[in-house]
Design an enzyme around this catalytic site. Structure first.
Site, PDB file in Angstrom:
ATOM      1  N   GLY A  11      23.050  -9.869  38.681  1.00  0.00           N
ATOM      2  CA  GLY A  11      22.292  -9.060  39.628  1.00  0.00           C
ATOM      3  C   GLY A  11      22.436  -9.541  41.052  1.00  0.00           C
ATOM      4  N   VAL A  82      25.751  -4.977  32.779  1.00  0.00           N
ATOM      5  CA  VAL A  82      25.346  -5.964  31.776  1.00  0.00           C
ATOM      6  C   VAL A  82      24.641  -5.241  30.634  1.00  0.00           C
ATOM      7  CG1 VAL A  82      23.979  -8.030  31.309  1.00  0.00           C
ATOM      8  CG2 VAL A  82      25.086  -7.743  33.540  1.00  0.00           C
ATOM      9  N   GLU A 171       4.221   4.233  50.958  1.00  0.00           N
ATOM     10  CA  GLU A 171       5.268   4.178  51.980  1.00  0.00           C
ATOM     11  C   GLU A 171       6.134   5.441  51.929  1.00  0.00           C
ATOM     12  OE1 GLU A 171       6.042  -0.306  53.294  1.00  0.00           O
ATOM     13  OE2 GLU A 171       7.206   0.289  51.542  1.00  0.00           O
ATOM     14  N   ALA A 316       9.669  -8.879  47.473  1.00  0.00           N
ATOM     15  CA  ALA A 316      10.988  -9.333  47.925  1.00  0.00           C
ATOM     16  C   ALA A 316      10.918 -10.762  48.456  1.00  0.00           C
ATOM     17  CB  ALA A 316      11.520  -8.392  49.001  1.00  0.00           C
ATOM     18  N   GLN A 317       9.842 -11.092  49.196  1.00  0.00           N
ATOM     19  CA  GLN A 317       9.731 -12.452  49.722  1.00  0.00           C
ATOM     20  C   GLN A 317       9.614 -13.458  48.585  1.00  0.00           C
ATOM     21  OE1 GLN A 317       6.208 -14.023  51.679  1.00  0.00           O
ATOM     22  NE2 GLN A 317       5.059 -12.144  51.277  1.00  0.00           N
ATOM     23  N   LYS A 377       6.616  -4.786  60.364  1.00  0.00           N
ATOM     24  CA  LYS A 377       7.394  -4.343  59.209  1.00  0.00           C
ATOM     25  C   LYS A 377       8.886  -4.392  59.512  1.00  0.00           C
ATOM     26  CE  LYS A 377       8.120  -2.230  55.211  1.00  0.00           C
ATOM     27  NZ  LYS A 377       7.933  -2.929  53.923  1.00  0.00           N
TER      28      LYS A 377
END
Length: 403
Positions: A11, A82, A171, A316-317, A377
């Site tokens: 990935g 995969v 969002e 994500a962080q 952002k």
């Protein structure tokens, strides 16, 4: 005979790509062979996909070529699907071949979770990758293009139904509030005919934010034409509607998008890992329980916050922080050093409500809203691109448009 350890990363999302970059810094070519496997030859910013789906950014802005940021002479790049990991034999089964490994980093990302809602998987769009997001963008525009030219058009064809009021759902409707007036102007459609409806089973939106910020977000979106149906369970999704509530009310729409849940890659289950709600609850060093040489990161992992008694949010962080610890722990395994436990450093959370609006909680809980949050952002998004792709990629793909 090749005695170098073989490190395979599955990935190229936030966790996988960052891990690969860190591994190339920690190992010389003589110390280890590094292999990165990804379905596509590009990385995409998954936190930007709602913008691609709404049509407020071009799909190409949200992605960049893996070979532009990972040297193919340093890392073997394999673009394949995969299918399964055979942990007993330390083997990865691909659609077009197979690989063996000494150390494995499993970071194949998320898939949509419809929680068994009847018809949702078959009839609703989902925002999961570049292609699915592009399809939503094109479908919405097609509905607008057809409206004044097809005698069979119905006003409900212009309704966009969004299931789920978490990060992606909110969002996305924020971007739609920006995009719909542009489409109305382009296709000569009265804006009052277009409905954006957000349906959520919980009584509020964005549960990760405090009440004042949530109220601000709801008012901002409602003022721009977003309708909320909160505390409303979706019983079924048909080809052109949600069936909701105790009275089975039908809400018709020309576009239906489900954003209400994700789960880890289905390859986890195919490979026999023990799962909790579709993910692996990893050890504190990010290894899968029972495996000394397999790490599970990002959206595929539950990483426990022992103090709170629940997993850290799969952001994500967090995924990129997983990568840093994982890479160092792989090096420690290879060289016989001590392993580190994962410690999450929360730098805050920001949600966009469109191009010039947003809410956030940053710097130890300081609240942000409006243009300040929207600006933050963009800083967060640009930082992600920089960490993964470097300065050159940031200058090409970064968000620098002024308000």
């Amino acid at each position: 005979m090749n005695s170098k350890p073989k490190i395979v990363v599955l990935g190229a999302g936030y966790a996988g790509l960052k891990t690969t970059k860190e591994l190339t810094k920690l190992f010389t070519p003589e110390e280890a062979d590094i292999i990165l496997v990804n379905k596509h030859n590009y990385h995409y910013e998954s936190t930007w996909l709602h913008e691609v789906a709404a049509g407020t950014i071009n799909p190409n802005q949200a992605r960049f070529m893996i070979s532009d940021v990972i040297n193919p002479n340093r890392v073997r790049l394999i673009y394949d699907l995969v299918e399964k990991v055979d942990t007993e034999n330390q083997r990865v089964v691909l659609e077009n071949g197979e690989l063996t490994y000494d150390y494995l980093v499993f970071a194949l990302g998320f898939e949509t979770n419809t929680f068994g809602i009847k018809g949702m998987a078959e009839n609703a769009f989902s925002i999961v990758d570049i292609e699915s997001s592009r399809l939503i963008r094109e479908h919405i525009e097609l509905k607008f293009a057809q409206y004044n030219n097809n005698p069979e058009s119905k006003e409900s064809d212009l309704t966009i139904l969004v299931g789920g009021a978490g990060f992606t759902g909110i969002e996305f409707v924020g971007e739609l509030a920006e995009r719909v007036p542009q489409l109305c102007k382009k296709y000569d459609i009265d804006r009052r005919k277009v409905r954006i409806i957000n349906v959520e089973a919980m009584p509020s939106i964005l549960p990760m934010f405090d009440k004042d910020l949530v109220e601000y977000a709801k008012k901002s979106l409602a003022d721009r034409g977003v309708e909320f149906r909160l505390g409303t369970a979706i019983n079924e999704c048909t080809e052109d509607s949600f069936i909701v509530g105790d009275d089975n009310e039908e809400i018709k729409a020309g576009t239906i998008v489900w954003t209400g849940g994700v789960t880890g890659s289905s390859v986890l289950g195919e490979s026999g890992f023990e799962l909790t709600r579709g993910k692996v609850t990893v050890n504190s060093d990010l290894r899968a329980p029972g495996f000394d040489n397999v790490f599970v990161l990002g959206d595929c992992a539950w990483v426990m916050d022992e103090e709170a008694g629940r997993p850290f949010p799969p952001t994500a962080q967090a995924a990129m922080q997983h990568a840093d610890i994982c890479a160092r722990n792989v090096k420690s395994l290879v060289h016989g050093g001590p392993l580190e436990d994962f410690v999450f450093h929360d730098r805050g959370t920001v949600a966009s409500l469109g191009v010039t609006d947003g809410i956030g909680s940053v710097f130890d809980g300081k609240p942000l809203k409006g243009k300040a949050a929207a600006a933050m952002k963009k800083v967060v998004d640009n930082r992600s691109v920089f960490l993964l792709g470097g300065t050159k990629t940031l200058l090409k793909k970064g968000k620098f448009r002024p308000f």
